[in-house]
Design a protein around this motif. Sequence first.
Motif, PDB file in Angstrom:
ATOM      1  N   ASN A  93       1.507   9.284   4.216  1.00  0.00           N
ATOM      2  CA  ASN A  93       2.216   8.483   5.224  1.00  0.00           C
ATOM      3  C   ASN A  93       3.627   8.120   4.793  1.00  0.00           C
ATOM      4  N   SER A  94       3.876   8.136   3.500  1.00  0.00           N
ATOM      5  CA  SER A  94       5.234   7.961   2.968  1.00  0.00           C
ATOM      6  C   SER A  94       5.510   9.147   2.048  1.00  0.00           C
ATOM      7  N   PRO A  95       6.797   9.529   1.918  1.00  0.00           N
ATOM      8  CA  PRO A  95       7.126  10.637   1.009  1.00  0.00           C
ATOM      9  C   PRO A  95       6.631  10.328  -0.404  1.00  0.00           C
ATOM     10  N   GLU A 112      -3.483  -3.745  -2.854  1.00  0.00           N
ATOM     11  CA  GLU A 112      -3.692  -2.545  -3.590  1.00  0.00           C
ATOM     12  C   GLU A 112      -2.432  -1.694  -3.557  1.00  0.00           C
ATOM     13  N   ILE A 113      -2.178  -1.059  -4.687  1.00  0.00           N
ATOM     14  CA  ILE A 113      -0.985  -0.240  -4.863  1.00  0.00           C
ATOM     15  C   ILE A 113      -1.435   1.120  -5.402  1.00  0.00           C
ATOM     16  N   ALA A 146      -4.699  -3.630  -8.692  1.00  0.00           N
ATOM     17  CA  ALA A 146      -5.787  -2.891  -8.043  1.00  0.00           C
ATOM     18  C   ALA A 146      -5.202  -1.589  -7.523  1.00  0.00           C
ATOM     19  N   ILE A 147      -5.772  -0.484  -7.992  1.00  0.00           N
ATOM     20  CA  ILE A 147      -5.188   0.837  -7.735  1.00  0.00           C
ATOM     21  C   ILE A 147      -5.935   1.594  -6.648  1.00  0.00           C
ATOM     22  N   HIS A 148      -5.150   2.095  -5.683  1.00  0.00           N
ATOM     23  CA  HIS A 148      -5.651   3.017  -4.665  1.00  0.00           C
ATOM     24  C   HIS A 148      -5.086   4.394  -5.007  1.00  0.00           C
ATOM     25  N   HIS A 164       0.844  -1.193   0.000  1.00  0.00           N
ATOM     26  CA  HIS A 164       0.000   0.000   0.000  1.00  0.00           C
ATOM     27  C   HIS A 164       0.887   1.253   0.000  1.00  0.00           C
ATOM     28  N   PRO A 165       0.423   2.320  -0.642  1.00  0.00           N
ATOM     29  CA  PRO A 165       1.244   3.554  -0.634  1.00  0.00           C
ATOM     30  C   PRO A 165       1.578   4.044   0.775  1.00  0.00           C
TER      31      PRO A 165
END
Length: 259
Positions: free
Chosen positions: A105-107, A96-97, A130-132, A64-65
């Motif tokens: 939450n991440s740069p 999901e990516i 699967a896209i978030h 996840h991002p």
Amino acid sequence: MFFDSHCHLTDERFREEGADAVVARARAAGVVGMVTIGVGAADAEAALAIAERNDDVWASAGIHPHDATGADEDGGAALERIRVLAAHSRCVAIGEIGLDYHYDNSPRDVQRRIFARQLELARELGLPVAIHSREAEQDTAALIREAAAAGVRGVLHCFSSGPALLDAGLEADWYVSFAGVVTFRNYEAQALVRAVPAERLLVETDSPYLAPVPHRGKRNEPAFVPLVAAGVAAIRGEEPEAVARQTTENARRFYRLGA
Ligand code: NI
């Protein structure tokens, strides 16, 4: 028949009851298939275990991002674990990516790098993604275009972005999945629900989050996906049965589940 194209059966809110009881309740509600999303390697392992013991459940694996930073450490060891898990016969997607510029939450540069590496992994393995995407329309659209040109197939999951990202997804011939938000009284993106061609439409619960009306605010579960399908049907001016059948067919085609 209904297909929940995206749920989180491994979530702690299902732990006490157990995922199998949740799956049984979905079956009783006419749900013939579910894909439970593995967010990170440990979660993907748990998702695959549920899929191994339930014929109508499949799993995904992805970073996840939100967790992109961790995936960048140890020489990308987390990505290697995803690669191994993705080879499992019950793993039907990478996800999901994507990109989440709301929580950050991440740069953002790390999010983009980890997203791009997983799109490349999907291409190598021949799996759909699967896209978030949240508040990251332009960057998501750019990476989707690049991936689609390389032959990657995907779904814009829990679609809640604007027309620019929808257009990028549809131009790529990708799928678009709607969740319980479409049943909320303050939902305003009806035009986007109508803009998706019938054969590219999916429904999901994203449970345990985002329960559809009349369960709004409570724990969501795959047994509620008929309410999502009914909400989509109402917006599109179609019969609920037709949307149920079409989205089930679409999910099987998208995830390559056979007949
Ligand atoms: Ni999700």
